[in-house]
Motif scaffolding. Sequence first.
Motif, mmCIF file in Angstrom:
data_model
loop_
_atom_site.group_PDB
_atom_site.id
_atom_site.type_symbol
_atom_site.label_atom_id
_atom_site.label_comp_id
_atom_site.label_asym_id
_atom_site.label_seq_id
_atom_site.Cartn_x
_atom_site.Cartn_y
_atom_site.Cartn_z
ATOM 1 N N ARG A 39 41.343 48.669 40.700
ATOM 2 C CA ARG A 39 42.520 49.510 40.864
ATOM 3 C C ARG A 39 43.353 49.389 39.605
ATOM 4 O O ARG A 39 43.793 48.299 39.237
ATOM 5 N N THR A 40 43.558 50.523 38.934
ATOM 6 C CA THR A 40 44.349 50.508 37.711
ATOM 7 C C THR A 40 45.825 50.347 38.059
ATOM 8 O O THR A 40 46.246 50.542 39.202
ATOM 9 N N ASN A 41 46.620 50.045 37.046
ATOM 10 C CA ASN A 41 48.063 49.944 37.234
ATOM 11 C C ASN A 41 48.675 51.279 37.644
ATOM 12 O O ASN A 41 49.757 51.327 38.205
ATOM 13 N N GLN A 42 47.969 52.382 37.356
ATOM 14 C CA GLN A 42 48.438 53.714 37.740
ATOM 15 C C GLN A 42 47.966 54.115 39.137
ATOM 16 O O GLN A 42 48.240 55.216 39.593
ATOM 17 N N GLY A 43 47.235 53.230 39.823
ATOM 18 C CA GLY A 43 46.818 53.503 41.189
ATOM 19 C C GLY A 43 45.463 54.159 41.344
ATOM 20 O O GLY A 43 45.047 54.460 42.462
ATOM 21 N N VAL A 44 44.722 54.372 40.255
ATOM 22 C CA VAL A 44 43.387 54.965 40.345
ATOM 23 C C VAL A 44 42.411 53.883 40.822
ATOM 24 O O VAL A 44 42.390 52.779 40.280
ATOM 25 N N VAL A 45 41.616 54.211 41.835
ATOM 26 C CA VAL A 45 40.707 53.236 42.425
ATOM 27 C C VAL A 45 39.261 53.633 42.159
ATOM 28 O O VAL A 45 38.882 54.791 42.362
ATOM 29 N N THR A 46 38.453 52.677 41.708
ATOM 30 C CA THR A 46 37.012 52.864 41.548
ATOM 31 C C THR A 46 36.326 51.871 42.469
ATOM 32 O O THR A 46 36.632 50.674 42.432
ATOM 33 N N GLU A 47 35.410 52.352 43.305
ATOM 34 C CA GLU A 47 34.647 51.483 44.194
ATOM 35 C C GLU A 47 33.178 51.554 43.816
ATOM 36 O O GLU A 47 32.599 52.630 43.765
ATOM 37 N N VAL A 48 32.575 50.396 43.547
ATOM 38 C CA VAL A 48 31.166 50.293 43.178
ATOM 39 C C VAL A 48 30.426 49.615 44.319
ATOM 40 O O VAL A 48 30.634 48.423 44.567
ATOM 41 N N PRO A 49 29.566 50.344 45.049
ATOM 42 C CA PRO A 49 28.812 49.714 46.134
ATOM 43 C C PRO A 49 27.865 48.652 45.584
ATOM 44 O O PRO A 49 27.235 48.837 44.547
ATOM 45 N N LEU A 50 27.776 47.521 46.288
ATOM 46 C CA LEU A 50 26.882 46.440 45.910
ATOM 47 C C LEU A 50 25.894 46.200 47.047
ATOM 48 O O LEU A 50 26.273 46.208 48.216
ATOM 49 N N ALA A 51 24.643 45.965 46.717
ATOM 50 C CA ALA A 51 23.616 45.753 47.736
ATOM 51 C C ALA A 51 23.699 44.366 48.352
ATOM 52 O O ALA A 51 23.148 44.122 49.413
ATOM 53 N N ASN A 52 24.380 43.450 47.677
ATOM 54 C CA ASN A 52 24.453 42.068 48.126
ATOM 55 C C ASN A 52 25.904 41.656 48.322
ATOM 56 O O ASN A 52 26.812 42.300 47.815
ATOM 57 N N THR A 53 26.128 40.554 49.022
ATOM 58 C CA THR A 53 27.480 40.092 49.309
ATOM 59 C C THR A 53 28.080 39.393 48.098
ATOM 60 O O THR A 53 27.623 38.328 47.702
ATOM 61 N N PRO A 54 29.147 39.943 47.519
ATOM 62 C CA PRO A 54 29.825 39.255 46.418
ATOM 63 C C PRO A 54 30.736 38.177 46.975
ATOM 64 O O PRO A 54 31.163 38.240 48.129
ATOM 65 N N ASN A 55 31.025 37.174 46.157
ATOM 66 C CA ASN A 55 31.927 36.129 46.634
ATOM 67 C C ASN A 55 33.146 35.957 45.746
ATOM 68 O O ASN A 55 34.250 35.975 46.229
ATOM 69 N N GLU A 56 32.955 35.738 44.450
ATOM 70 C CA GLU A 56 34.097 35.582 43.560
ATOM 71 C C GLU A 56 33.927 36.465 42.337
ATOM 72 O O GLU A 56 32.818 36.851 41.988
ATOM 73 N N VAL A 57 35.037 36.769 41.681
ATOM 74 C CA VAL A 57 35.048 37.672 40.536
ATOM 75 C C VAL A 57 35.890 37.065 39.420
ATOM 76 O O VAL A 57 36.855 36.349 39.680
ATOM 77 N N ALA A 58 35.478 37.312 38.185
ATOM 78 C CA ALA A 58 36.230 36.886 36.999
ATOM 79 C C ALA A 58 36.082 37.979 35.954
ATOM 80 O O ALA A 58 35.094 38.718 35.942
ATOM 81 N N VAL A 59 37.040 38.070 35.066
ATOM 82 C CA VAL A 59 37.024 39.130 34.060
ATOM 83 C C VAL A 59 37.390 38.544 32.698
ATOM 84 O O VAL A 59 38.220 37.650 32.599
ATOM 85 N N ASP A 60 36.698 39.033 31.664
ATOM 86 C CA ASP A 60 37.068 38.678 30.303
ATOM 87 C C ASP A 60 37.327 39.968 29.532
ATOM 88 O O ASP A 60 37.450 41.040 30.120
ATOM 89 N N VAL A 61 37.382 39.902 28.230
ATOM 90 C CA VAL A 61 37.710 41.061 27.415
ATOM 91 C C VAL A 61 36.694 42.191 27.583
ATOM 92 O O VAL A 61 37.056 43.361 27.603
ATOM 93 N N ASP A 62 35.414 41.848 27.740
ATOM 94 C CA ASP A 62 34.363 42.859 27.760
ATOM 95 C C ASP A 62 33.728 43.125 29.119
ATOM 96 O O ASP A 62 33.245 44.216 29.370
ATOM 97 N N VAL A 64 33.124 42.246 33.596
ATOM 98 C CA VAL A 64 33.507 41.738 34.906
ATOM 99 C C VAL A 64 32.298 40.971 35.428
ATOM 100 O O VAL A 64 31.171 41.470 35.379
ATOM 101 N N TYR A 65 32.513 39.753 35.902
ATOM 102 C CA TYR A 65 31.447 38.902 36.443
ATOM 103 C C TYR A 65 31.724 38.687 37.925
ATOM 104 O O TYR A 65 32.879 38.550 38.329
ATOM 105 N N TRP A 66 30.673 38.614 38.734
ATOM 106 C CA TRP A 66 30.844 38.248 40.137
ATOM 107 C C TRP A 66 29.636 37.454 40.602
ATOM 108 O O TRP A 66 28.543 37.598 40.080
ATOM 109 N N THR A 67 29.876 36.575 41.570
ATOM 110 C CA THR A 67 28.796 35.781 42.142
ATOM 111 C C THR A 67 28.342 36.430 43.442
ATOM 112 O O THR A 67 29.108 37.096 44.122
#
Length: 181
Positions: A39-62, A64-67
């Motif tokens: 969700r951007t600061n302007q309120g635009v939402v992007t949803e990416v379906p995942l085939a598996n259950t994600p647990n945690e997320v982290a982001v760096d400059v380049d 997005v990582y998730w387990t």
Amino acid sequence: VSPAPPMNHIRDIALAPEGVYLVSGEETYYGGAGVLIFRTNQGVVTEVPLANTPNEVAVDVDHVYWTVLNGQPGVWRAPRTDLFAGTLFAATSNGSRGIALTDTHAFWPDDNQVRRQLKVGGTSQLVATMSSGLYHFASDAQGVYWTDEAAGTVWWYPPPNGPAVLVTNYNVQWLRDVAAD
């Protein structure tokens, strides 16, 4: 009554200057699917379906990582510019929960091991072996921190190459969360 859709179980969030990343999903009991939401600061939402259950997320400059807990467990990542281009970054033998990023590495649990891998790629390296129950990870300029929920301990891994140091032993089960600033 059918189970709640994956969007109803927010598992983790990561903040970025341009907005917030969330992972949501259910365990295999509910089908094991999930979604990566931005969700951007302007309120635009992007949803990416995942085939598996994600647990945690982290982001760096380049990126997005998730387990992922089930299906194809491991650490996944996608470019921040194309969230639909997610690929397996590092396979794990069991579902991973926590994740933390430094300038150079990604850190995550794999069974009772803490592992790291250069963000540019390569082979994962063993950082530490714990009792069991590695749960949440966090990082700051001083290093990477994690909880061993089964032992009730908090650990610290100073850069660049450790070793892991016991920060505190609360001697309680279910110690799950840790944060750094």
